[in-house]
Design a protein around this motif. Structure first.
Motif, PDB file in Angstrom:
ATOM      1  N   GLU A 256       0.826  -1.199   0.000  1.00 21.41           N
ATOM      2  CA  GLU A 256       0.000   0.000   0.000  1.00 21.41           C
ATOM      3  C   GLU A 256       0.865   1.256   0.000  1.00 21.41           C
ATOM      4  O   GLU A 256       0.570   2.230  -0.707  1.00 21.41           O
ATOM      5  CB  GLU A 256      -0.917   0.000   1.226  1.00 21.41           C
ATOM      6  CG  GLU A 256      -1.763   1.264   1.399  1.00 21.41           C
ATOM      7  CD  GLU A 256      -2.713   1.522   0.234  1.00 21.41           C
ATOM      8  OE1 GLU A 256      -3.161   2.672   0.082  1.00 21.41           O
ATOM      9  OE2 GLU A 256      -2.995   0.579  -0.542  1.00 21.41           O
ATOM     10  N   LEU A 257       1.938   1.234   0.782  1.00 18.04           N
ATOM     11  CA  LEU A 257       2.864   2.373   0.793  1.00 18.04           C
ATOM     12  C   LEU A 257       3.456   2.595  -0.600  1.00 18.04           C
ATOM     13  O   LEU A 257       3.520   3.742  -1.085  1.00 18.04           O
ATOM     14  CB  LEU A 257       3.987   2.119   1.803  1.00 18.04           C
ATOM     15  CG  LEU A 257       5.129   3.147   1.821  1.00 18.04           C
ATOM     16  CD1 LEU A 257       4.624   4.513   2.232  1.00 18.04           C
ATOM     17  CD2 LEU A 257       6.249   2.692   2.749  1.00 18.04           C
ATOM     18  N   LEU A 258       3.862   1.531  -1.260  1.00 18.22           N
ATOM     19  CA  LEU A 258       4.449   1.652  -2.592  1.00 18.22           C
ATOM     20  C   LEU A 258       3.430   2.143  -3.609  1.00 18.22           C
ATOM     21  O   LEU A 258       3.780   2.855  -4.558  1.00 18.22           O
ATOM     22  CB  LEU A 258       5.037   0.316  -3.032  1.00 18.22           C
ATOM     23  CG  LEU A 258       6.263  -0.160  -2.242  1.00 18.22           C
ATOM     24  CD1 LEU A 258       6.711  -1.524  -2.734  1.00 18.22           C
ATOM     25  CD2 LEU A 258       7.403   0.836  -2.351  1.00 18.22           C
ATOM     26  N   ARG A 259       2.167   1.772  -3.422  1.00 16.66           N
ATOM     27  CA  ARG A 259       1.121   2.277  -4.314  1.00 16.66           C
ATOM     28  C   ARG A 259       1.027   3.793  -4.201  1.00 16.66           C
ATOM     29  O   ARG A 259       0.944   4.503  -5.217  1.00 16.66           O
ATOM     30  CB  ARG A 259      -0.222   1.638  -3.968  1.00 16.66           C
ATOM     31  CG  ARG A 259      -1.345   2.020  -4.935  1.00 16.66           C
ATOM     32  CD  ARG A 259      -2.687   1.537  -4.425  1.00 16.66           C
ATOM     33  NE  ARG A 259      -3.078   2.222  -3.193  1.00 16.66           N
ATOM     34  CZ  ARG A 259      -3.575   3.450  -3.152  1.00 16.66           C
ATOM     35  NH1 ARG A 259      -3.727   4.151  -4.283  1.00 16.66           N
ATOM     36  NH2 ARG A 259      -3.900   4.008  -2.008  1.00 16.66           N
ATOM     37  N   ILE A 260       1.069   4.313  -2.971  1.00 19.78           N
ATOM     38  CA  ILE A 260       1.004   5.753  -2.746  1.00 19.78           C
ATOM     39  C   ILE A 260       2.239   6.438  -3.321  1.00 19.78           C
ATOM     40  O   ILE A 260       2.158   7.478  -3.986  1.00 19.78           O
ATOM     41  CB  ILE A 260       0.870   6.055  -1.241  1.00 19.78           C
ATOM     42  CG1 ILE A 260      -0.458   5.487  -0.706  1.00 19.78           C
ATOM     43  CG2 ILE A 260       0.963   7.550  -0.976  1.00 19.78           C
ATOM     44  CD1 ILE A 260      -0.579   5.537   0.799  1.00 19.78           C
ATOM     45  N   VAL A 261       3.420   5.843  -3.069  1.00 27.35           N
ATOM     46  CA  VAL A 261       4.666   6.413  -3.574  1.00 27.35           C
ATOM     47  C   VAL A 261       4.682   6.418  -5.101  1.00 27.35           C
ATOM     48  O   VAL A 261       5.104   7.401  -5.733  1.00 27.35           O
ATOM     49  CB  VAL A 261       5.873   5.619  -3.025  1.00 27.35           C
ATOM     50  CG1 VAL A 261       7.162   6.039  -3.734  1.00 27.35           C
ATOM     51  CG2 VAL A 261       6.010   5.848  -1.520  1.00 27.35           C
ATOM     52  N   ALA A 262       4.203   5.335  -5.706  1.00 24.73           N
ATOM     53  CA  ALA A 262       4.180   5.249  -7.170  1.00 24.73           C
ATOM     54  C   ALA A 262       3.315   6.347  -7.764  1.00 24.73           C
ATOM     55  O   ALA A 262       3.678   6.971  -8.775  1.00 24.73           O
ATOM     56  CB  ALA A 262       3.676   3.875  -7.607  1.00 24.73           C
ATOM     57  N   LEU A 293       6.425  -8.534  -3.520  1.00 23.37           N
ATOM     58  CA  LEU A 293       6.253  -7.095  -3.732  1.00 23.37           C
ATOM     59  C   LEU A 293       6.242  -6.761  -5.227  1.00 23.37           C
ATOM     60  O   LEU A 293       5.458  -5.921  -5.677  1.00 23.37           O
ATOM     61  CB  LEU A 293       7.374  -6.318  -3.042  1.00 23.37           C
ATOM     62  CG  LEU A 293       7.191  -5.995  -1.559  1.00 23.37           C
ATOM     63  CD1 LEU A 293       8.455  -5.359  -1.008  1.00 23.37           C
ATOM     64  CD2 LEU A 293       5.998  -5.079  -1.337  1.00 23.37           C
ATOM     65  N   ALA A 294       7.110  -7.422  -5.974  1.00 20.83           N
ATOM     66  CA  ALA A 294       7.160  -7.170  -7.411  1.00 20.83           C
ATOM     67  C   ALA A 294       5.829  -7.516  -8.069  1.00 20.83           C
ATOM     68  O   ALA A 294       5.344  -6.788  -8.943  1.00 20.83           O
ATOM     69  CB  ALA A 294       8.300  -7.975  -8.036  1.00 20.83           C
TER      70      ALA A 294
END
Length: 314
Positions: A256-262, A293-294
């Motif tokens: 979820e954090l990576l979705r926001i960062v992306a 994660l990938a």
């Protein structure tokens, strides 16, 4: 006085970039621009040659003031020069000091530009300079390491602004070319491309990581005799890792954090991100977590490459 067939131009600080039409009345497209920089001895020439082989128009050791005129010439080429790569580094001495102003000019003229920064450890750079028996361009009367320290200080701000940082400390020429191919060989430029890299903390942090994730809180499969010989690519090892308390929640939270960062990277125009996932040895937990994660990133529309830096080093 301009004629209807001449391209309208925007002038700033003496440099011009075409924004109008060509003599044939077609829109003058501003070329895509990549700026290659980084530490001397880190592989700038190899990176530039790779882009040249991919069809880019490449200029080595160009003074920053000439980048905008180069882009203008590309815009006037009627599409024959659609992608330009320039190598800018400390060999330019006093010219290099004007790079910041030149980048601001390009941004003001809406030139789509990216910075690729080649990084390497001090030990690797010293070894490379000694092997070719050449001085560092900034060492003066001092040692090679003195030149490296001065160069790092000079390039610190540029490194922070880079869109893509590649650490070549442990890469050979072929591996660096493979990394450049992975980022630039595609005909279509993706919105965002991610590299998910597993690593072992005992071998050191990846210097080109934008984000570092620590999986050492998960019980180590190394201490399970039947799992020890395998890696995180093994289904049984992966099943063990994600059966541990907190593992799935950790994956969900970071996904979820990576979705926001992306989403933020897309808004800011950042096209590359390296996510480093670490455990003690880089064999079990970080490998399993990187793979999961990938897959989450791919499901979010992010083109993703997985690299297992330390798997097999033990």
């Amino acid at each position: 006085m301009s004629t209807p067939h001449e391209a309208q131009e925007t002038e700033r600080d003496g440099a011009q970039v075409s924004t109008g039409t060509t003599d044939q009345g077609e829109s003058a497209a501003i070329p895509e621009l990549v700026i290659i920089s980084g530490m001397s001895g880190a592989g700038r020439s190899t990176a530039a040659k790779c882009l040249e082989d991919l069809g880019w128009f490449v200029v080595d050791n160009i003074p920053p003031e000439l980048i905008a005129p180069m882009v203008e010439l590309g815009a006037r080429s009627q599409g024959n020069v659609a992608r330009i790569a320039v190598v800018v580094d400390v060999r330019g001495r006093r010219f290099f000091a004007n790079l910041k102003e030149s980048l601001a000019t390009l941004d003001a003229q809406n030139v789509k530009r990216r910075i690729v920064f080649l990084e390497s450890s001090d030990e690797a750079l010293v070894r490379r300079f000694e092997s070719v028996r050449r001085p560092h361009p900034l060492q003066g009367d001092g040692r090679i390491v003195d030149g490296i320290v001065a160069e790092r200080d000079l390039l610190r701000e540029l490194r922070g602004d880079a869109d893509l940082v590649i650490d070549t400390s442990s890469l050979n020429v072929h591996e660096l070319r493979a990394k450049m191919d992975a980022q630039f060989a595609g005909e279509e430029v993706p919105e965002l491309r991610a590299t998910v890299m597993s690593f072992g903390f005992k071998y050191g942090l990846p210097v080109d990581a934008d984000m570092v994730i620590d999986c050492r809180f998960i019980p180590n499969p190394h201490w399970v005799p039947e799992l020890r010989p395998f890696t995180g690519l093994n289904d049984e090892v992966s099943g063990y890792v994600f059966s541990q308390p907190g593992s799935k929640e950790f994956l969900d939270g970071y996904a979820e954090l990576l979705r926001i960062v992306a989403e933020g990277y897309r808004r800011e125009g950042k096209r590359y991100v390296t996510i480093a996932v670490g455990c003690t040895g880089g064999k079990h937990r970080s490998v399993a977590m990187s793979e999961k994660l990938a897959r989450r990133l791919v499901s979010e529309g992010v083109e993703t490459v997985v690299v297992h830096r330390d798997m097999g080093r033990e």
